[in-house]
Design a protein around this motif. Structure first.
Motif, short mmCIF file in Angstrom:
data_model
loop_
_atom_site.label_atom_id
_atom_site.label_comp_id
_atom_site.label_asym_id
_atom_site.label_seq_id
_atom_site.Cartn_x
_atom_site.Cartn_y
_atom_site.Cartn_z
N ASP A 1 19.13 3.07 -67.03
CA ASP A 1 19.37 1.78 -67.70
C ASP A 1 20.08 0.90 -66.72
N PHE A 2 20.96 1.32 -65.87
CA PHE A 2 21.65 0.67 -64.94
C PHE A 2 21.76 1.12 -63.51
N VAL A 3 21.58 0.15 -62.52
CA VAL A 3 22.08 0.63 -61.16
C VAL A 3 23.33 0.16 -61.15
N VAL A 4 24.22 0.96 -60.45
CA VAL A 4 25.83 0.74 -60.38
C VAL A 4 26.15 0.94 -59.01
N LEU A 5 26.65 -0.10 -58.47
CA LEU A 5 26.92 -0.16 -56.85
C LEU A 5 28.52 -0.08 -56.78
N GLY A 6 29.14 0.91 -56.07
CA GLY A 6 30.29 1.01 -55.64
C GLY A 6 30.60 1.15 -54.23
N GLU A 7 31.74 1.45 -54.11
CA GLU A 7 32.38 1.47 -52.55
C GLU A 7 32.02 2.72 -51.94
N THR A 8 31.36 2.91 -50.91
CA THR A 8 31.19 4.34 -50.09
C THR A 8 31.54 3.77 -48.78
N ARG A 9 31.91 4.89 -47.83
CA ARG A 9 31.99 4.66 -46.34
C ARG A 9 30.66 5.12 -45.80
N THR A 10 29.36 5.53 -46.55
CA THR A 10 28.46 6.13 -45.87
C THR A 10 27.16 5.49 -46.70
N TYR A 11 27.05 4.29 -46.80
CA TYR A 11 26.03 3.74 -47.33
C TYR A 11 24.58 4.17 -46.75
#
Length: 261
Positions: free
Chosen positions: A116-126
């Motif tokens: 339903d969704f793509v959820v983008l959050g913080e990460t140190r290893t994109y």
């Protein structure tokens, strides 16, 4: 507004309570005063990497004792938002434990199969592969959500690209703007207020940034206290078309307000 005593407090974390791995002057005293007086409070952060348990441990290591349930992250706010928008939904998440745990806890399924969704959050290893998957899913119809709009984050070696910067990359490739849940969106403030059954007219927001903390608090109807211990110096305040209720050097200057109110 000032005629009402402050009955509850919201405070940002980085730049207000801590800087990297060190407590800022007066931070432990401020949290101690809140707990001693039984005043409801929430510590807010746009950082979606860590769970509240992780952040409690990080704060405790600096000498600041904050209960786990008094920490409200953009990941938790995002999960709560999605649970109200599409209960029991599915998401493809780019992020770390703070985000994936929050989504699991509201009953979401994490999947790359028609979410339903793509959820983008913080990460140190994109991951380039994960970003490519997100672009393809959004192009195929998944709705685009991001935990926070911060374009950079701090590190001992200088700024790092953060959620807002990666979101811009995905937007450029898809033509789709995300809905950002974290500050300055007042949704994050209102959900924090709901957690402690607080009301905007008797709650104050403390932050170190005009463009996230102060504007979010102001738009949610709170008193706003800017501290100069983080990202903002006094000359930068004039650049903005709005003002905080008051400006202080640091959070230690607000301990007397907790004990007075």
């Amino acid at each position: 507004m000032e005629s009402h005593p402050i009955a509850a407090w919201l405070t940002d974390m980085d730049g207000v309570l801590v800087h990297e791995d060190h407590a800022l002057p007066g931070a432990a005293d401020f949290i101690g005063a809140l707990r001693e007086t039984g005043t409801p409070f929430q510590v807010l952060t746009n950082n979606s990497i860590f769970t509240p348990r992780d952040l409690r441990a990080r704060l405790a290591a600096t000498g600041i004792d904050v209960p786990e349930d008094a920490i409200w992250t953009s990941a938790l706010a995002t999960a709560r938002f999605l649970a109200t928008q599409a209960p029991g939904g599915s998401a493809y998440a780019i992020g770390e434990a703070g985000l994936t745990t929050a989504l699991y806890e509201v009953g979401y399924v994490l999947t790359a199969a028609h979410p339903d969704f793509v959820v983008l959050g913080e990460t140190r290893t994109y991951s380039f592969e994960a970003i490519t998957t997100a672009i393809r899913l959004i192009a195929a119809g998944s709705r685009f959500i991001a935990t926070n709009p911060d374009t950079t984050g701090p590190s001992p070696h200088g700024p790092l690209p953060a959620t807002g910067a990666v979101a811009a990359l995905i937007t450029k490739a898809t033509g789709r703007e995300p809905y950002f849940v974290g500050k300055p969106n007042p949704v994050m403030i209102r959900t924090a207020l709901n957690r402690i059954d607080a009301h905007s007219e008797t709650t104050a927001m403390i932050g170190d940034r005009m463009d996230t903390d102060v504007v979010a608090g102001m738009e949610a109807g709170l008193r706003t206290y800017l501290v100069l211990s983080g990202s903002t110096n006094v000359t930068q305040i004039e650049r903005y078309p709005f003002r905080p209720t008051q400006v202080f050097d640091g959070i230690g200057d607000l301990v007397s307000l907790v004990r007075r109110d």
